[in-house]
Design a protein around this motif. Structure first.
Motif, PDB file in Angstrom:
ATOM      1  N   TYR A   1      -9.456   7.307  -9.777  1.00 40.19           N
ATOM      2  CA  TYR A   1      -9.419   7.109  -8.320  1.00 40.19           C
ATOM      3  C   TYR A   1     -10.838   7.234  -7.770  1.00 40.19           C
ATOM      4  O   TYR A   1     -11.614   8.058  -8.244  1.00 40.19           O
ATOM      5  CB  TYR A   1      -8.497   8.142  -7.661  1.00 40.19           C
TER       6      TYR A   1
ATOM      7  N   TYR B   1      -3.078   5.157  -2.337  1.00 45.90           N
ATOM      8  CA  TYR B   1      -4.019   5.987  -1.571  1.00 45.90           C
ATOM      9  C   TYR B   1      -3.634   7.458  -1.695  1.00 45.90           C
ATOM     10  O   TYR B   1      -2.435   7.788  -1.683  1.00 45.90           O
ATOM     11  CB  TYR B   1      -3.985   5.614  -0.085  1.00 45.90           C
TER      12      TYR B   1
ATOM     13  N   SER C   1       0.862  -1.183   0.000  1.00 48.38           N
ATOM     14  CA  SER C   1       0.000   0.000   0.000  1.00 48.38           C
ATOM     15  C   SER C   1       0.892   1.225   0.000  1.00 48.38           C
ATOM     16  O   SER C   1       1.832   1.314   0.791  1.00 48.38           O
ATOM     17  CB  SER C   1      -0.920   0.015   1.224  1.00 48.38           C
TER      18      SER C   1
ATOM     19  N   LEU D   1      -8.685   6.001  -3.657  1.00 42.25           N
ATOM     20  CA  LEU D   1      -7.893   4.776  -3.850  1.00 42.25           C
ATOM     21  C   LEU D   1      -7.958   4.312  -5.301  1.00 42.25           C
ATOM     22  O   LEU D   1      -9.012   4.373  -5.934  1.00 42.25           O
ATOM     23  CB  LEU D   1      -8.461   3.667  -2.949  1.00 42.25           C
TER      24      LEU D   1
ATOM     25  N   ASN E   1      -1.849  -0.890  -3.859  1.00 41.63           N
ATOM     26  CA  ASN E   1      -2.910   0.109  -3.709  1.00 41.63           C
ATOM     27  C   ASN E   1      -2.274   1.478  -3.578  1.00 41.63           C
ATOM     28  O   ASN E   1      -1.342   1.647  -2.795  1.00 41.63           O
ATOM     29  CB  ASN E   1      -3.716  -0.140  -2.436  1.00 41.63           C
TER      30      ASN E   1
ATOM     31  N   ARG F   1      -6.431   0.776  -7.388  1.00 41.98           N
ATOM     32  CA  ARG F   1      -5.731  -0.496  -7.205  1.00 41.98           C
ATOM     33  C   ARG F   1      -4.971  -0.877  -8.462  1.00 41.98           C
ATOM     34  O   ARG F   1      -5.460  -0.671  -9.570  1.00 41.98           O
ATOM     35  CB  ARG F   1      -6.729  -1.619  -6.892  1.00 41.98           C
TER      36      ARG F   1
END
Ligand SMILES: CC(C)(COP(=O)(O)OP(=O)(O)OC[C@H]1O[C@@H](n2cnc3c(N)ncnc32)[C@H](O)[C@@H]1OP(=O)(O)O)[C@@H](O)C(=O)NCCC(=O)NCCS
Length: 170
Positions: free
Chosen positions: A146, A125, A87, A166, A123, A168
């Motif tokens: 996003y 963020y 992440s 987020l 991921n 992915r």
């Protein structure tokens, strides 16, 4: 054939991912000029460049710089969140006011995303604010695929939520 007006055409950009000592100053100038960051956030942005210069990749901070000639048109900083497998946080992204809305931000983000894919995916963020001054940023992230995944009411100040987006990368 129709051509775009000169001011909307994408400038010729030179790309770099390794910070240099002059970047502490140029990043501060860029972040300041972009007009939405607080003095504290500007200090932190500069500090992340310094940390990377001092510790190298062990700092955990990665950068993308877009330059036009000698000046910094835009930059992004990101890194893997400690204790997570894959992440990443986008710590900040900024484009100089004279270069905005010409696709520079989109290219910066695409380069960050390419790097994530090259590292095996994960991921990404992005934390932003619900304040009206961040409307452009929220639209920018939404346009790049996003999706809002969390909202923390009154996080930055009463009435100013933290909004987390987020994307992915499988
Ligand atoms: C957010 C930011 C990085 C976007 O960079 P940019 O180079 O101006 O954005 P791009 O030209 O690549 O825009 C890509 C798309 O995002 C959306 N977008 C970008 N700026 C927008 C704005 N002001 N209003 C509405 N949509 C916008 C559009 O869909 C745009 O595509 P289009 O121009 O074809 O319509 C830049 O505006 C900036 O530096 N803002 C100040 C700092 C900031 O807010 N950083 C994010 C903190 S969380």
């Amino acid at each position: 054939m129709m051509t775009k007006p000169a001011e909307t055409r994408l400038p010729v950009l030179h790309w770099r991912t390794t910070p240099r000592s002059g970047d502490t100053r140029s990043v501060r100038k860029l972040i300041q000029a972009s007009g939405v960051f607080s003095p504290e956030e500007i200090d932190v942005a500069e500090e992340l460049v310094r940390e990377r210069l001092d510790k190298g990749t062990a700092s955990g901070y990665e950068f993308v710089f877009a330059e036009t000639g000698e000046s910094l048109a835009g930059s992004a900083c990101y890194g893997r969140v400690p204790l997570t497998r894959a992440s990443y946080d986008l710590d900040w992204i900024a484009v100089g006011p004279n270069q905005q809305r010409r696709g520079v931000g989109q290219q910066l983000l695409a380069r960050v995303e390419d790097d994530l894919r090259a590292r095996g995916g994960g991921n990404l963020y992005v934390e932003t604010s619900s304040r009206p001054s961040y409307e452009a940023a929220r639209r920018f992230y939404a346009s790049a695929g996003y999706r809002e995944c969390a909202r923390f009411p009154d996080f930055y100040a009463p009435g100013d939520a933290k909004v987390v987006f987020l994307k992915r990368f499988p």
